[in-house]
Design an enzyme around this catalytic site. Structure first.
Site, PDB file in Angstrom:
ATOM      1  N   GLN A  42       0.799  -1.221   0.000  1.00 19.30           N
ATOM      2  CA  GLN A  42       0.000   0.000   0.000  1.00 19.30           C
ATOM      3  C   GLN A  42       0.837   1.280   0.000  1.00 19.30           C
ATOM      4  O   GLN A  42       0.357   2.330  -0.403  1.00 19.30           O
ATOM      5  CB  GLN A  42      -0.967  -0.013   1.189  1.00 19.30           C
ATOM      6  N   HIS A  62      -1.914  -4.939 -12.722  1.00 21.95           N
ATOM      7  CA  HIS A  62      -1.420  -4.717 -14.089  1.00 21.95           C
ATOM      8  C   HIS A  62      -2.308  -5.416 -15.108  1.00 21.95           C
ATOM      9  O   HIS A  62      -2.591  -4.890 -16.169  1.00 21.95           O
ATOM     10  CB  HIS A  62       0.026  -5.218 -14.233  1.00 21.95           C
ATOM     11  N   ASP A  75       2.433   0.672  -8.013  1.00 23.96           N
ATOM     12  CA  ASP A  75       3.787   0.725  -8.597  1.00 23.96           C
ATOM     13  C   ASP A  75       4.668   1.758  -7.901  1.00 23.96           C
ATOM     14  O   ASP A  75       5.841   1.517  -7.653  1.00 23.96           O
ATOM     15  CB  ASP A  75       3.728   1.081 -10.095  1.00 23.96           C
ATOM     16  N   ARG A 100       3.692   0.037  13.078  1.00 21.39           N
ATOM     17  CA  ARG A 100       3.352  -1.272  12.518  1.00 21.39           C
ATOM     18  C   ARG A 100       3.465  -1.190  11.002  1.00 21.39           C
ATOM     19  O   ARG A 100       2.751  -0.409  10.371  1.00 21.39           O
ATOM     20  CB  ARG A 100       1.928  -1.673  12.924  1.00 21.39           C
ATOM     21  N   HIS A 145       1.031  -9.100   4.691  1.00 16.69           N
ATOM     22  CA  HIS A 145      -0.137  -8.226   4.518  1.00 16.69           C
ATOM     23  C   HIS A 145      -0.523  -8.268   3.038  1.00 16.69           C
ATOM     24  O   HIS A 145      -0.500  -7.253   2.337  1.00 16.69           O
ATOM     25  CB  HIS A 145       0.174  -6.799   5.009  1.00 16.69           C
ATOM     26  N   ASN A 189      -2.050 -10.585   8.428  1.00 16.14           N
ATOM     27  CA  ASN A 189      -3.058  -9.558   8.566  1.00 16.14           C
ATOM     28  C   ASN A 189      -4.368 -10.028   7.943  1.00 16.14           C
ATOM     29  O   ASN A 189      -4.424 -10.294   6.734  1.00 16.14           O
ATOM     30  CB  ASN A 189      -2.641  -8.260   7.862  1.00 16.14           C
ATOM     31  N   GLU A 190      -5.410 -10.165   8.757  1.00 11.92           N
ATOM     32  CA  GLU A 190      -6.772 -10.415   8.292  1.00 11.92           C
ATOM     33  C   GLU A 190      -6.924 -11.561   7.296  1.00 11.92           C
ATOM     34  O   GLU A 190      -7.260 -11.343   6.134  1.00 11.92           O
ATOM     35  CB  GLU A 190      -7.346  -9.143   7.659  1.00 11.92           C
ATOM     36  N   ASN A 331      -8.086  -5.849  14.458  1.00 14.80           N
ATOM     37  CA  ASN A 331      -8.456  -4.715  13.612  1.00 14.80           C
ATOM     38  C   ASN A 331      -9.943  -4.470  13.767  1.00 14.80           C
ATOM     39  O   ASN A 331     -10.746  -5.400  13.643  1.00 14.80           O
ATOM     40  CB  ASN A 331      -8.188  -5.016  12.133  1.00 14.80           C
ATOM     41  N   TYR A 333     -13.051  -1.582  12.693  1.00 20.84           N
ATOM     42  CA  TYR A 333     -13.443  -0.331  12.035  1.00 20.84           C
ATOM     43  C   TYR A 333     -14.915   0.010  12.235  1.00 20.84           C
ATOM     44  O   TYR A 333     -15.263   1.171  12.363  1.00 20.84           O
ATOM     45  CB  TYR A 333     -13.198  -0.422  10.518  1.00 20.84           C
ATOM     46  N   GLU A 400      -5.355  -2.123  14.074  1.00 19.08           N
ATOM     47  CA  GLU A 400      -5.897  -1.134  13.127  1.00 19.08           C
ATOM     48  C   GLU A 400      -7.220  -0.597  13.627  1.00 19.08           C
ATOM     49  O   GLU A 400      -8.052  -1.345  14.166  1.00 19.08           O
ATOM     50  CB  GLU A 400      -6.149  -1.737  11.728  1.00 19.08           C
TER      51      GLU A 400
HETATM   52  C1  GBH Z   1      -8.160  -3.182   6.515  1.00 18.86           C
HETATM   53  O1  GBH Z   1      -9.161  -4.139   6.353  1.00 18.86           O
HETATM   54  C2  GBH Z   1      -6.870  -3.649   5.839  1.00 18.86           C
HETATM   55  O2  GBH Z   1      -6.115  -4.439   6.740  1.00 18.86           O
HETATM   56  C3  GBH Z   1      -6.020  -2.498   5.352  1.00 18.86           C
HETATM   57  O3  GBH Z   1      -5.020  -2.973   4.498  1.00 18.86           O
HETATM   58  C4  GBH Z   1      -6.895  -1.467   4.661  1.00 18.86           C
HETATM   59  O4  GBH Z   1      -6.139  -0.412   4.158  1.00 18.86           O
HETATM   60  C5  GBH Z   1      -7.916  -0.960   5.681  1.00 18.86           C
HETATM   61  O5  GBH Z   1      -8.728  -2.026   6.021  1.00 18.86           O
HETATM   62  C6  GBH Z   1      -8.818   0.147   5.169  1.00 18.86           C
HETATM   63  O6  GBH Z   1      -9.601  -0.271   4.092  1.00 18.86           O
HETATM   64  O7  GBH Z   1     -15.677  -3.155  -0.412  1.00 18.86           O
HETATM   65  O8  GBH Z   1     -17.787  -3.664   0.629  1.00 18.86           O
HETATM   66  O9  GBH Z   1     -16.482  -5.450  -0.363  1.00 18.86           O
HETATM   67  C7  GBH Z   1     -10.422  -3.833   6.926  1.00 18.86           C
HETATM   68  C8  GBH Z   1     -11.440  -4.901   6.578  1.00 18.86           C
HETATM   69  C9  GBH Z   1     -12.315  -6.096   4.722  1.00 18.86           C
HETATM   70  C10 GBH Z   1     -12.860  -3.812   5.032  1.00 18.86           C
HETATM   71  C11 GBH Z   1     -12.806  -6.012   3.280  1.00 18.86           C
HETATM   72  C12 GBH Z   1     -13.328  -3.709   3.602  1.00 18.86           C
HETATM   73  C13 GBH Z   1     -14.318  -4.898   1.770  1.00 18.86           C
HETATM   74  C14 GBH Z   1     -15.734  -4.406   1.857  1.00 18.86           C
HETATM   75  N1  GBH Z   1     -11.847  -4.819   5.184  1.00 18.86           N
HETATM   76  N2  GBH Z   1     -13.827  -4.998   3.162  1.00 18.86           N
HETATM   77  S1  GBH Z   1     -16.468  -4.163   0.305  1.00 18.86           S
END
Ligand code: GBH
Length: 505
Positions: A42, A62, A75, A100, A145, A189-190, A331, A333, A400
């Site tokens: 990322q 790509h 890239d 991290r 990751h 990670n996840e 993690n 959110y 996270e």
């Molecule tokens: C994190 O995942 C990741 O670990 C991290 O790399 C990322 O940058 C961060 O979230 C912020 O996005 O688009 O409706 O299909 C969080 C869990 C799982 C949330 C997949 C988004 C896709 C939902 N993610 N999910 S959808």
């Protein structure tokens, strides 16, 4: 002077004279750690320089640019491969205790295997880690990751059981090269995200076999995790004194109503989305959660499979996976409301059909710039409590938590998000006695948000993708987080916090 300024000064003075303090001073434990996170694909860029091999995200973006929202790729991204010293300066300026980041497997092993160890890759992460230590910032390192060497994907990637051994080889290189300088390791990670979205959804490598490949991936990830934990304990722990965890994606699943059906559906969703990985590691039962075992076995039978689509562990694997953690990376959110799905077995298998629930989010929940992410601080406290009671109060590192917003340096909504979630975390620690050792904001910088490209921004620092230097500029939230990280406390009503929140109206 603008109106906003006057309003905030007025509110500041008014709050100071108000005896009922709406925001009491809340401090975190003395040894509590604050940090920020990123991930290699990322932010690094440098996708084909200095001997790095191709990853599945290089190949996927790509080959199918149109699948990414803005048709972009990693890239160059934030060019952190060349600008890591600048990043460490920002970390220093933020005053965080730890950083991290993740290591790119194909940057260390371009062929995926240890027959070719890339010196420049080793040099890069050594320099980054040394630069962190020079600035008193603890490295917290994620081994994986999501950027798998493409060569390994050509052999089936995480669906091929043999990958567990190759992951162990890779981990051995990391322990050998960096282990004397790293106290906190995360294997993965996840796995929910990269197994389900990668092998049964839209993420790289683009597998479309949900209900089969995502379970195979999950199985091999758990096997690989157990093996690496064992390796560390046998060969490195004594000398290196570090600890190892795994990061799981733990959204809160709230029953849509208080009915028994909705409560059961919410529990099913928790078990399918995080119990899938947590249960084999954090309980003694030696299998996937019972509800997963039962539903997938039953659906597989109805679909005329010879055996369950959910694999079984051998007894050796059970031994190795059980208790293979020193702390749990969490993690978090957002939150979903859950009720039962239609509960019919579909002809074509899928994870969602096996789970059999319906998830939604409330219209009144504040929005972010990501469709899936709504602001629900109380869900964080509930998620932490569920983990505490279900898994016997493990040590947790929040690896996270964060929010995406439109570009711009004035981001009071991000300040409010962090503040709200930290207040929920404070309650979980002090009122509920959850054992949480640290908090990580995602992310230090705006970055390549996988299938959403650069359209979603989570950074405390904004990145200007039009400039060759990828200029980083601090947002308001960076100064808020700096305040929290350096004082260990959340601002009170007589502090800047009021200004942050109320000028946002
Ligand atoms: C994190 O995942 C990741 O670990 C991290 O790399 C990322 O940058 C961060 O979230 C912020 O996005 O688009 O409706 O299909 C969080 C869990 C799982 C949330 C997949 C988004 C896709 C939902 N993610 N999910 S959808």
């Amino acid at each position: 002077m603008d109106v906003q300024y006057f309003v905030s000064i007025f509110i500041l003075l008014w709050r100071r004279t108000d005896s009922s303090d709406a925001y009491p001073k809340l401090c975190f434990p003395e040894d509590f750690m604050f940090g920020v996170a990123t991930a290699s694909y990322q932010i690094e860029g440098g996708w084909n320089v200095s001997g790095k091999g191709e990853s599945i995200w290089d190949r996927y973006t790509h080959q199918y640019p149109e699948r990414v929202f803005d048709h972009k790729n990693g890239d160059v991204s934030d060019d952190s491969y060349h600008r890591y010293k600048e990043d460490v300066k920002l970390l220093k300026e933020l005053g965080v205790n730890f950083y991290r980041f993740s290591i790119s497997w194909p940057r260390i092993l371009p062929t995926g295997f240890i027959n070719d160890i890339n010196k420049d890759g080793i040099r890069y992460y050594n320099e980054l880690i040394d630069e962190l230590h020079r600035n008193n910032i603890e490295p917290v390192v994620t081994m994986y990751h999501w950027d798998l060497p493409q060569v390994l994907q050509d052999l089936g990637g995480w669906t091929n059981p043999i990958i567990a051994d190759y992951f162990v080889d890779y981990a051995k290189v990391l322990f050998k090269e960096f282990g004397d300088k790293v106290r906190f390791w995360l294997t993965f990670n996840e796995p929910l995200s990269f197994c389900h979205d990668g092998y049964g959804g839209n993420d790289a490598p683009g597998g479309q076999a949900s209900g089969l490949e995502d379970y195979m991936c999950g199985h091999n990830v758990l096997r690989a995790h157990g093996k690496v934990y064992t390796l560390y304990s046998k060969e490195y722990r004594n000398e290196q004194q570090g600890s190892i965890g795994i990061t799981l994606d733990i959204a809160w699943m709230e029953p849509a109503t208080t009915s028994k059906e909705d409560q059961d559906a919410a529990e099913t969703a928790r078990q399918f989305t995080y119990g899938w990985f947590a249960h084999p590691i954090l309980t003694d039962e030696g299998d996937y959660p019972q509800i997963m075992r039962q539903r997938i076995d039953q659906n597989s039978k109805r679909q005329n499979f010879a055996r369950s689509r959910l694999p079984h562990f051998t007894s050796d694997e059970v031994q190795e996976i059980r208790s293979s953690f020193d702390f749990l990376g969490l993690n978090h959110y957002t939150t979903y409301m859950v009720s039962p799905g239609d509960n019919k077995t579909s002809a074509v298998p899928s994870f969602n059909n096996d789970m059999g629930v319906s998830m939604s989010q409330k219209a009144e929940w504040p929005k972010s710039n990501s469709s899936w992410l709504k602001v629900v601080p109380w869900g964080f406290r509930k998620a932490l409590n569920w983990v505490k009671t279900t898994y016997n109060n493990p040590n947790i590192l929040v690896t996270e938590n964060g929010i995406s917003l439109k570009p711009g340096l004035h981001d009071p909504k991000r300040v409010n998000y962090i503040d709200g979630y930290l207040r929920a975390l404070h309650d979980a620690i002090y009122k509920d006695k959850c054992r949480v050792i640290g908090y990580t904001y995602w992310s230090l910088l705006d970055n390549f948000e996988w299938m959403r490209g650069f359209s979603e921004r989570f950074g405390l620092y904004e990145v200007d993708y039009e400039s060759a230097e990828r200029t980083r500029s601090p947002r308001l939230s960076a100064s808020y987080f700096n305040n929290v990280a350096t004082t260990g406390c959340l601002p009170t009503s007589s502090d800047d916090y009021v200004e942050y929140t109320l000028t946002n109206k």
